[in-house]
Design an enzyme around this catalytic site. Structure first.
Site, PDB file in Angstrom:
ATOM      1  N   GLU A 158       5.690   8.852 -11.650  1.00 36.07           N
ATOM      2  CA  GLU A 158       4.789   7.767 -11.264  1.00 36.07           C
ATOM      3  C   GLU A 158       3.974   7.233 -12.441  1.00 36.07           C
ATOM      4  OE1 GLU A 158       0.594   9.416  -9.694  1.00 36.07           O
ATOM      5  OE2 GLU A 158       2.196   9.532  -8.221  1.00 36.07           O
TER       6      GLU A 158
ATOM      7  N   GLU B  67      16.802  -0.285   7.349  1.00 40.84           N
ATOM      8  CA  GLU B  67      16.986  -0.671   8.750  1.00 40.84           C
ATOM      9  C   GLU B  67      17.294  -2.156   8.916  1.00 40.84           C
ATOM     10  OE1 GLU B  67      17.097   1.188  11.409  1.00 40.84           O
ATOM     11  OE2 GLU B  67      16.586   3.090  10.462  1.00 40.84           O
TER      12      GLU B  67
END
Length: 293
Positions: free
Chosen positions: A108, A77
């Site tokens: 992970e 954004e």
């Protein structure tokens, strides 16, 4: 605590939907309250990040699963909202970009991949690396922050459990003690909400301090459609105190860049407007003081 089962929600599956939704809403409010104790360190992070970013550094987000998905939402954004260059936003993603849409088994835990991604990023002392992990112990994220710190980058760790490896690895540890989830271990909920809000806060205040906001307006946004062009005209008219026709003319003369358009609407040539912004580090408020109406 993020893995614990909260007894408050033990009978969640037996409740009617209105009762259950009220309880989930209540937990979300609690997540927001957990941010307040972290405000002092968040302010320190903003101020520490500014010198490197002003010198051309990058914002780098690191994480796995929910945490990195939230981070990517925040980072993507910044371009359209503040005209932050996409080349200066980087993501260190456990499992690669595929993991943004589907789970990648074992990603992970892959510390070698974390170190390889940091090495490929060629981090410098100007870069700001934000690592997120609700548990605070995700191996990929901890390894990424350790490698980033060794490369000289400014490191920030955001976790929801105290005294964890991620907080210890970072120069700035941000603790958000969201506690047990409505659904035990489902950290996309309270922990995810707190992480999302904190990233909103950090990135927005960094952009404010870098001069991308004036009077609460996003004066570096990219007017890429009709709605945003109308918003740009409104901003220029409001800040320069001119009619919309003059505002649109100034925007046309400055290739629809709001800050120089404000200065042009106040009487500057496009060349002088750009020079004034260059002289003041892109801070419109300071540039305005150099333009005589």
């Amino acid at each position: 605590m993020t893995e614990f089962a909260d007894p408050r929600y033990r009978l969640l599956d037996s409740w009617d939907s209105q009762t259950a939704l009220a309880a989930i809403w209540e937990s979300q409010l609690a997540a927001l309250a957990c941010i307040q104790p972290a405000l002092p360190v968040l302010a320190e992070v903003v101020e520490a990040a500014l010198p490197g970013l002003r010198a051309g550094g990058r914002l780098v987000y690191a994480g796995a699963g929910t945490s990195i998905r939230i981070a990517v939402q925040d980072g993507t954004e910044l371009g359209p909202t503040f005209n932050w260059p996409e080349a200066r936003t980087l993501y260190l993603i456990a499992g690669g970009t595929t993991a943004l849409m589907v789970g990648v088994e074992g990603a992970e835990d892959n510390v070698q991949d974390a170190r390889a991604q940091v090495n490929a990023a060629a981090l410098t002392r100007h870069d700001v690396v934000i690592g997120l992990a609700a548990s605070g112990r995700t191996p990929f994220t901890v390894a990424a922050l350790e490698a980033a710190k060794a490369a000289g980058a400014l490191t920030v760790g955001i976790a929801c459990n105290p005294d964890t490896a991620l907080l210890q690895a970072a120069r700035y540890g941000v603790l958000l003690e969201t506690g047990a989830e409505v659904v035990a271990g489902s950290t996309r909920m309270k922990a995810g909400t707190a992480q999302k809000v904190v990233l909103n806060m950090l990135s927005t205040q960094i952009m404010v301090r870098l001069g991308h906001v004036h009077d609460g307006l996003m004066v570096d946004m990219r007017p890429q459609n009709q709605k945003l062009r109308a918003r740009a005209c409104d901003m220029v008219a409001r800040i320069a105190d001119v009619a919309h026709m003059q505002a649109e003319d100034a925007l046309t003369r400055t290739d629809w860049r709001i800050k120089p358009a404000v200065l042009v609407a106040r009487g500057a040539t496009p060349e002088r407007a750009m020079a004034a912004l260059e002289e003041t580090g892109g801070i419109l408020r300071h540039a305005l003081s150099r333009i005589t109406p």
